[in-house]
Write a protein that holds these residues in place. Structure first.
Motif, PDB file in Angstrom:
ATOM      1  N   GLY A  14      43.882  41.186  35.189  1.00  0.00           N
ATOM      2  CA  GLY A  14      42.671  40.396  35.747  1.00  0.00           C
ATOM      3  C   GLY A  14      42.958  39.171  36.478  1.00  0.00           C
ATOM      4  O   GLY A  14      42.173  38.436  37.072  1.00  0.00           O
ATOM      5  N   TRP A 121      38.829  43.836  36.909  1.00  0.00           N
ATOM      6  CA  TRP A 121      38.867  43.563  38.442  1.00  0.00           C
ATOM      7  C   TRP A 121      39.891  44.486  38.926  1.00  0.00           C
ATOM      8  O   TRP A 121      41.017  44.234  39.245  1.00  0.00           O
ATOM      9  N   LYS A 161      34.848  36.594  40.086  1.00  0.00           N
ATOM     10  CA  LYS A 161      36.123  37.043  40.867  1.00  0.00           C
ATOM     11  C   LYS A 161      35.672  36.362  42.253  1.00  0.00           C
ATOM     12  O   LYS A 161      35.345  36.935  43.104  1.00  0.00           O
ATOM     13  N   ARG A 167      39.149  29.460  41.130  1.00  0.00           N
ATOM     14  CA  ARG A 167      39.123  29.789  39.579  1.00  0.00           C
ATOM     15  C   ARG A 167      39.832  28.588  38.876  1.00  0.00           C
ATOM     16  O   ARG A 167      39.516  28.063  37.879  1.00  0.00           O
TER      17      ARG A 167
END
Length: 177
Positions: A14, A121, A161, A167
């Protein structure tokens, strides 16, 4: 509970390790994933504590490494970000018939209450020499981790995502760094 120990967990493949590397490049303290370190050592030395050979031995070793990582981090200053850790190892151990997750570390919450979770993901998931399981198996593991986090009283912050840089910005902002 150690509020300065921040756990990144979630789905295998991920983006956790890439995210951890991005955080490290920004100067924060990081601890790489125990599982990948164990697999590299086992492959290099012909060992069998590999998830596809002896999941129990692998999980027990992951618990040991994660505990050692926590102990080593106690001597570091400021926030420390962990790519997976004791909870992930405990989930793996319970899954293969070992001790229950809570029994692996008792009543102590080793990480900050808020845990950053990277969801499945498919676009990021790839197999390599150290990740030989399927995406479906990764999702099942993710679901076990989520359930354990909930059972243990952690607050899951599921990262969107978006790019790894975005992130990292979210995490640093949320942590006040």
């Amino acid at each position: 509970m150690t509020e300065r120990f921040i756990l990144l967990t979630g789905c295998s493949g991920g983006g956790k390790s890439t995210l951890l590397n991005t955080l490290a490049a920004q100067g924060v303290a990081t601890v790489p994933e125990p599982g990948r370190r164990i697999i590299s050592e086992e492959i290099a030395f012909g060992g069998t504590a590999l998830p596809w050979v002896d999941m129990g031995a692998f999980a027990r070793r992951a618990v040991e490494v994660a505990r050692a990582d926590l102990e080593a981090a106690r001597h570091r200053e400021g926030a420390v970000f962990f790519d997976r850790g004791l909870i992930d190892a405990a989930v793996a151990l319970e899954y293969c018939g070992g001790a229950k997750v809570r029994d692996t570390f008792g009543a102590t919450m080793p990480y900050a209450r808020r845990v950053f979770v990277l969801p499945p993901w498919p676009a990021l998931f790839v197999n390599d020499a150290e990740r030989q399981h399927s995406f479906d198996a990764a999702v099942q593991e993710y679901q076990r981790i989520e359930q354990s986090l909930d059972d243990l009283g952690y607050q899951r912050y599921v990262l969107p995502k978006v790019t790894v840089e975005e992130r990292a910005e979210i995490i640093l902002r949320e942590c006040g760094l």
